[in-house]
Each structure stands twice: as C-alpha cells, then as structure tokens.
Design a protein around this motif. Structure first.
Motif, PDB file in Angstrom:
ATOM      1  N   SER A 239       0.234   5.910  -8.145  1.00 19.01           N
ATOM      2  CA  SER A 239      -1.064   6.357  -8.670  1.00 19.01           C
ATOM      3  C   SER A 239      -1.385   5.609  -9.952  1.00 19.01           C
ATOM      4  O   SER A 239      -2.514   5.155 -10.161  1.00 19.01           O
ATOM      5  N   THR A 240      -0.397   5.485 -10.815  1.00 21.34           N
ATOM      6  CA  THR A 240      -0.537   4.714 -12.050  1.00 21.34           C
ATOM      7  C   THR A 240       0.714   3.854 -12.217  1.00 21.34           C
ATOM      8  O   THR A 240       1.767   4.146 -11.656  1.00 21.34           O
ATOM      9  N   VAL A 290      10.388  -9.500  -1.098  1.00 23.51           N
ATOM     10  CA  VAL A 290       9.092  -9.427  -1.772  1.00 23.51           C
ATOM     11  C   VAL A 290       8.860  -7.984  -2.214  1.00 23.51           C
ATOM     12  O   VAL A 290       9.105  -7.042  -1.449  1.00 23.51           O
ATOM     13  N   MET A 291       8.405  -7.807  -3.428  1.00 20.99           N
ATOM     14  CA  MET A 291       8.028  -6.487  -3.937  1.00 20.99           C
ATOM     15  C   MET A 291       6.504  -6.379  -3.951  1.00 20.99           C
ATOM     16  O   MET A 291       5.832  -7.149  -4.630  1.00 20.99           O
ATOM     17  N   GLU A 292       5.968  -5.450  -3.198  1.00 23.79           N
ATOM     18  CA  GLU A 292       4.528  -5.185  -3.211  1.00 23.79           C
ATOM     19  C   GLU A 292       4.269  -3.912  -4.002  1.00 23.79           C
ATOM     20  O   GLU A 292       5.004  -2.929  -3.870  1.00 23.79           O
ATOM     21  N   ILE A 293       3.234  -3.935  -4.815  1.00 26.20           N
ATOM     22  CA  ILE A 293       2.822  -2.757  -5.574  1.00 26.20           C
ATOM     23  C   ILE A 293       1.348  -2.500  -5.292  1.00 26.20           C
ATOM     24  O   ILE A 293       0.495  -3.352  -5.557  1.00 26.20           O
ATOM     25  N   HIS A 294       1.066  -1.333  -4.728  1.00 26.70           N
ATOM     26  CA  HIS A 294      -0.308  -0.866  -4.539  1.00 26.70           C
ATOM     27  C   HIS A 294      -0.534   0.272  -5.534  1.00 26.70           C
ATOM     28  O   HIS A 294       0.226   1.247  -5.543  1.00 26.70           O
ATOM     29  N   TYR A 295      -1.556   0.163  -6.344  1.00 28.37           N
ATOM     30  CA  TYR A 295      -1.720   1.209  -7.363  1.00 28.37           C
ATOM     31  C   TYR A 295      -3.187   1.589  -7.557  1.00 28.37           C
ATOM     32  O   TYR A 295      -4.104   0.861  -7.184  1.00 28.37           O
ATOM     33  N   GLY A 296      -3.361   2.769  -8.169  1.00 24.17           N
ATOM     34  CA  GLY A 296      -4.675   3.177  -8.657  1.00 24.17           C
ATOM     35  C   GLY A 296      -5.424   4.199  -7.830  1.00 24.17           C
ATOM     36  O   GLY A 296      -6.529   4.610  -8.210  1.00 24.17           O
ATOM     37  N   VAL A 297      -4.864   4.646  -6.712  1.00 18.26           N
ATOM     38  CA  VAL A 297      -5.595   5.579  -5.851  1.00 18.26           C
ATOM     39  C   VAL A 297      -5.500   7.002  -6.392  1.00 18.26           C
ATOM     40  O   VAL A 297      -4.425   7.460  -6.796  1.00 18.26           O
ATOM     41  N   LEU A 298      -6.627   7.695  -6.404  1.00 15.61           N
ATOM     42  CA  LEU A 298      -6.639   9.144  -6.630  1.00 15.61           C
ATOM     43  C   LEU A 298      -6.489   9.796  -5.262  1.00 15.61           C
ATOM     44  O   LEU A 298      -7.394   9.736  -4.433  1.00 15.61           O
ATOM     45  N   GLY A 319      -9.322   5.250  -8.285  1.00 16.19           N
ATOM     46  CA  GLY A 319      -9.111   5.761  -9.633  1.00 16.19           C
ATOM     47  C   GLY A 319      -9.584   4.789 -10.693  1.00 16.19           C
ATOM     48  O   GLY A 319      -9.948   3.643 -10.405  1.00 16.19           O
ATOM     49  N   ASP A 320      -9.558   5.244 -11.940  1.00 13.67           N
ATOM     50  CA  ASP A 320     -10.041   4.401 -13.036  1.00 13.67           C
ATOM     51  C   ASP A 320      -9.057   4.347 -14.201  1.00 13.67           C
ATOM     52  O   ASP A 320      -9.417   3.959 -15.308  1.00 13.67           O
ATOM     53  N   ALA A 321      -7.788   4.702 -13.957  1.00 11.18           N
ATOM     54  CA  ALA A 321      -6.797   4.666 -15.039  1.00 11.18           C
ATOM     55  C   ALA A 321      -6.493   3.224 -15.425  1.00 11.18           C
ATOM     56  O   ALA A 321      -6.324   2.359 -14.565  1.00 11.18           O
ATOM     57  N   PRO A 322      -6.407   2.925 -16.723  1.00 13.09           N
ATOM     58  CA  PRO A 322      -6.060   1.552 -17.145  1.00 13.09           C
ATOM     59  C   PRO A 322      -4.636   1.207 -16.731  1.00 13.09           C
ATOM     60  O   PRO A 322      -3.748   2.065 -16.718  1.00 13.09           O
ATOM     61  N   SER A 351     -12.523  -4.306 -10.173  1.00 11.47           N
ATOM     62  CA  SER A 351     -12.645  -4.827 -11.540  1.00 11.47           C
ATOM     63  C   SER A 351     -11.306  -5.306 -12.096  1.00 11.47           C
ATOM     64  O   SER A 351     -11.264  -5.921 -13.173  1.00 11.47           O
ATOM     65  N   ASP A 352     -10.201  -5.045 -11.388  1.00 12.63           N
ATOM     66  CA  ASP A 352      -8.895  -5.525 -11.820  1.00 12.63           C
ATOM     67  C   ASP A 352      -8.581  -6.931 -11.315  1.00 12.63           C
ATOM     68  O   ASP A 352      -7.481  -7.447 -11.573  1.00 12.63           O
ATOM     69  N   ASN A 353      -9.490  -7.563 -10.591  1.00 11.74           N
ATOM     70  CA  ASN A 353      -9.217  -8.909 -10.063  1.00 11.74           C
ATOM     71  C   ASN A 353      -8.767  -9.875 -11.162  1.00 11.74           C
ATOM     72  O   ASN A 353      -7.773 -10.586 -11.024  1.00 11.74           O
ATOM     73  N   GLU A 354      -9.528  -9.931 -12.238  1.00 14.60           N
ATOM     74  CA  GLU A 354      -9.201 -10.852 -13.329  1.00 14.60           C
ATOM     75  C   GLU A 354      -7.902 -10.437 -14.007  1.00 14.60           C
ATOM     76  O   GLU A 354      -7.062 -11.279 -14.355  1.00 14.60           O
ATOM     77  N   LEU A 355      -7.721  -9.139 -14.199  1.00 15.63           N
ATOM     78  CA  LEU A 355      -6.499  -8.626 -14.818  1.00 15.63           C
ATOM     79  C   LEU A 355      -5.262  -9.064 -14.037  1.00 15.63           C
ATOM     80  O   LEU A 355      -4.301  -9.607 -14.599  1.00 15.63           O
ATOM     81  N   LEU A 356      -5.269  -8.841 -12.722  1.00 13.70           N
ATOM     82  CA  LEU A 356      -4.092  -9.145 -11.913  1.00 13.70           C
ATOM     83  C   LEU A 356      -3.804 -10.634 -11.868  1.00 13.70           C
ATOM     84  O   LEU A 356      -2.638 -11.052 -11.923  1.00 13.70           O
ATOM     85  N   ASN A 357      -4.827 -11.446 -11.746  1.00 14.53           N
ATOM     86  CA  ASN A 357      -4.595 -12.886 -11.678  1.00 14.53           C
ATOM     87  C   ASN A 357      -4.070 -13.455 -12.993  1.00 14.53           C
ATOM     88  O   ASN A 357      -3.220 -14.349 -12.988  1.00 14.53           O
ATOM     89  N   THR A 358      -4.540 -12.915 -14.109  1.00 16.68           N
ATOM     90  CA  THR A 358      -4.068 -13.446 -15.387  1.00 16.68           C
ATOM     91  C   THR A 358      -2.669 -12.929 -15.722  1.00 16.68           C
ATOM     92  O   THR A 358      -1.854 -13.657 -16.307  1.00 16.68           O
ATOM     93  N   ILE A 359      -2.370 -11.694 -15.359  1.00 21.08           N
ATOM     94  CA  ILE A 359      -0.999 -11.197 -15.541  1.00 21.08           C
ATOM     95  C   ILE A 359      -0.048 -11.956 -14.627  1.00 21.08           C
ATOM     96  O   ILE A 359       1.019 -12.424 -15.056  1.00 21.08           O
TER      97      ILE A 359
END
Length: 464
Positions: A239-240, A290-298, A319-322, A351-359
C-alpha cells in the motif's frame, strides 16, 4: 479517412507505424512475466463451458464497469445464470467508448473467436452461441499456444506446494510455466489474519515460527524450494513504501507482538516491513531473481462490499501517499548491503512516472541493462494514454531500449491480447518519432528497439 473498426491499422496512426508493427512486433512470442492465472487450471487443461466463465469470472475490471453502468450485483458476482451475466456485459459494452476494456474485449473476440462485429445487446445471442461453440475445442493450453506465449510467471504464496508447477514441468504445455514468489501476507503484519497465516506457513515448512530469525530461516528454505521449481521473480504488493530502519531485535519484538494477537503500531509495522524487505532482497540477489514492487493502491475502500464480496472484487482505488523519499531510502539500504536485486517498480499513480525513472536511474550497475527500472503502465494506467505517457517518461528520462515491456497482470487466459494492445501503442510511439525525424527509419535500429522492448529484454532480464 475513416478507419475500419479494429482493423489492421488499429492504434497505428501512420503507414510507418503499420510497417513497424507488422515487420518487428506482431509475430514475437510473449513473455508474460507477471500474472494471476491459476497454474492448476493449466495443469488440468481446463475447458470452459461458456464465454462468461472465461471472460467474466474473476475479472474485477469488468465487474467495476458493470457496477458503474448500474448493473445489479446479481448479474455481476451473484446467482444469475451465465447467459444473464453475459447479457449484462453486452449491454455495458456500447457505453465503454475510449475504455481499454472495449478494445481488449474486441481484440479477444477477434483473436480467439474470429468475431469481428461489435458486442452489443443486438449481437449478444449470436456471439454467445458462436463463442461457446469455439470453446468446445479451446482448452486453456490451446489458448496459450495460439497466443504464442513462451513463458508464464504466476503469482504464488510462500506456503504454496507448487504441485501444479511440478506437473507442468513434466511437459504438456507449449509455454514454460514458472512460479513467482509473492510474500504479501507475511508483510501484512497489521492484519488480524497474520497469526493464522503464520500457522499456515508453519504447516507448509514443518517448522514453528516464534521469532524473526526463525522466520528468516523459513523464508530462506521456501525461497530455495521455489528456486528448485524454476522461480525467477518475486513480487510485492505494498500500500505504501516502507522505510523505518530497525535492529533485528526490534523486528523480533514486533513480530512476537503480532503473533500474540496484538496489532503493532503503524511505525512498528513499517519497521518490520523494512527489515523483512531488506532480508528478502538479500535472498533474491543471491539467486539473481527479479524483485517487482507494486505500490500505492487503496484496497477494499468500500467496507460493506468487502464484507459481502471479499478482496479483489473491484473496490480498490489509486492512492495518493507520497513514496519517493522512502523508496529511494529503501533501495539505497539494499545497495549499501550489496543486496539490491534487479528491480521493476510499478506505481498506481501516473504522476509517479518521472519519480520512478529518476530514482531507478540512480541505482544502475555495469553488466545489467536497466537493472532498476519503471514497469509498464499498471492497473488504472494500462490505458492508451497511460501507456503512451509511461513510454514518454521512460524514453525521456531513462533508456527506452532497456524496457522489459508488457505483462498481463490478469486472471484471464484471453488477456494475452493485451500484449498486442501494448505493442501497437509502442510501435505507434516509435513511428511518431520516425515520422517527425527524431529517430532514423533504419531497419536494424528499429528491429533492435522493437524486438528488445516487446520480447528480448524480458527474456534476458528474467533469465528465461
């Protein structure tokens, strides 16, 4: 000029796009590296009685659309007969203009049943009868074969016996079917069912779990068991993103608190999850998983619906948690321990597209292309616009030619058509660059790029 409905140039905006798709993408095999289909149904070579069973059973995407259309629950998950449920779906379809469900459904009708007319109340009976006739000679292994699927990685709990995978390893299916390690119930320490799940895991491994060190030992043995059955990947639905560093003694205290039937505080849950994720990452790294992480769902936000229908029935939301600060810290902690595996990151927020690619770009290592990367547009984002936006962000902020491409994330054997949907969008994206003079119309370059993203990269990344 008006196009033919779902014709040869569907989703392809130019002759260049059609050419790229036809020459380089259309006939490629499928590596479906994350899905939720039941491996037992492949092992038994299940034969569905009718189109409602294979199309509507377990498909919470369709259930959600039907509810939005005002369809009573009786015709969605209730006791209506299968044809009545199919009628309800047929009545919903004409209202789904612009939805990926409309495109996916008609791709599936075309590819598996050779039905080219739109599904509607007027065509419902005819299509029902035709599809049911085709299904008599279309068991699930034949669906897989016709879809040109080469590898399927399922989603399996650490306590699973993997009996179906053992049977499939002996042959009978044209695709290689491998387990995927999904320890979500172990991470959900705040759940009232956590002690019950630990008891189930104890029964599976024949060892009592009373401490964090023992839990790690059990997990190591279960991971080894999965590896013996061909596992190449793990997946984590969070979830987070957790990141609260703690000592092993503190993780042990929190685990014992939960095993005693008490609910740890949120900060304690986060600390336990952090410790467990760091340990799991070490184990995955040892095996080149490979480790996959799916996150952010309410999840399960409608309490009444959850009580009556249970999870995974269409009552989840974006969800909208940072996530950025904790995600960067978690990956860095793994890297500091030399235990950051190959990783694919999926966020429910576009909106996390840029976040994930830069991380992701900050955690690379020589020898593995795209070692940490953003995954394909996921769930509420696997739409025409969502996929195009993910491709834009990946191409502008990462190296597009390293992307591992599409997955179904589905419970349906017909959903392999989603790979075609993605491939068409991807080829159109590349064609636009060619048409605008931003990428050369060079056969070798285009073949390398398209085949890489649609097939080769996933095959190499997952070692399959």
């Amino acid at each position: 000029m008006k196009k033919t409905f779902m014709g040869k140039d569907f989703m392809l905006g130019s002759e260049t796009a059609v050419r790229i798709y036809e020459q380089y993408a259309r006939s490629l095999p499928i590596i479906d590296y994350h899905c939720h289909i039941n491996p037992g149904e492949i092992a038994e070579n299940l034969r569905y009685r009718n189109i409602a069973g294979v199309w509507l059973g377990g498909d919470h995407y369709k259930w959600r659309a039907m509810r939005i259309n005002g369809v009573p629950e009786k015709y969605i998950t209730g006791d209506a007969d299968d044809y009545e449920k199919f009628e309800a779906w047929a009545a919903t379809m004409p209202k789904l203009a612009g939805s990926p469900l409309y495109s996916w459904s008609h791709l599936e009708l075309q590819r598996f049943f050779q039905v080219t007319e739109p599904l509607s109340p007027a065509t419902c009976k005819k299509i029902w009868e035709h599809c049911n006739s085709v299904l008599k000679d279309l068991p699930v292994r034949e669906m897989i074969r016709r879809s040109n699927v080469e590898v399927i990685i399922t989603t399996d709990d650490p306590a699973d016996d993997l009996r179906a995978h053992a049977l499939l390893a002996k042959g009978g299916c044209s695709a290689k079917v491998l387990p995927g390690f999904r320890p979500d119930k172990l991470l959900a320490i705040e759940s009232p069912d956590f002690p019950k799940y630990i008891a189930k895991l104890c029964a599976a491994c024949g060892q009592e779990i009373r401490s964090f060190p023992v839990l790690k030992s059990v997990l190591s043995s279960r991971i080894a068991y999965f590896a013996e059955h061909g596992c190449r990947a793990s997946d984590h639905g969070l979830s987070t993103i957790p990141y609260t560093p703690c000592s092993e003694e503190e993780a042990d205290r929190i685990l014992k608190l939960a095993l005693a039937g008490k609910t740890p505080q949120p900060a304690e849950c986060d600390a336990y999850r952090t410790a467990l994720m760091l340990y799991l990452a070490e184990e995955y790294t040892k095996r080149d998983w490979v480790m996959e992480i799916h996150y952010g769902v309410l999840r399960n936000i409608n309490a009444e619906a959850f009580r009556s229908l249970g999870p995974d029935t269409g009552f989840d939301a974006a969800g909208d948690a940072p996530a950025g600060t904790k995600l960067a810290a978690l990956l860095n902690a793994m890297e500091e321990k030399k235990a950051l595996p190959k990783t694919i990151l999926f966020s429910i927020k576009e909106s996390d597209n840029e976040l994930l690619n830069t991380i992701a770009g900050s955690f690379q290592r020589p020898g593995t292309a795209g070692r940490v990367q953003q995954g394909a547009a996921w769930w509420f984002n696997d739409t025409k616009a969502g996929m195009a936006n993910q491709l834009r962000a990946y191409s502008e902020l990462s190296v597009l030619g390293t992307f591992t491409g599409m997955l179904t994330d589905s419970r349906s054997f017909l959903s392999y058509a989603r790979h075609e949907y993605f491939r068409r969008i991807f080829c159109n994206f590349i064609a636009d660059l060619v048409e605008n003079g931003e990428y050369p119309d060079d056969e070798a370059s285009l073949a390398l790029l398209v085949k890489g993203v649609c097939y080769d990269n996933a095959k190499s990344f997952f070692n399959v």
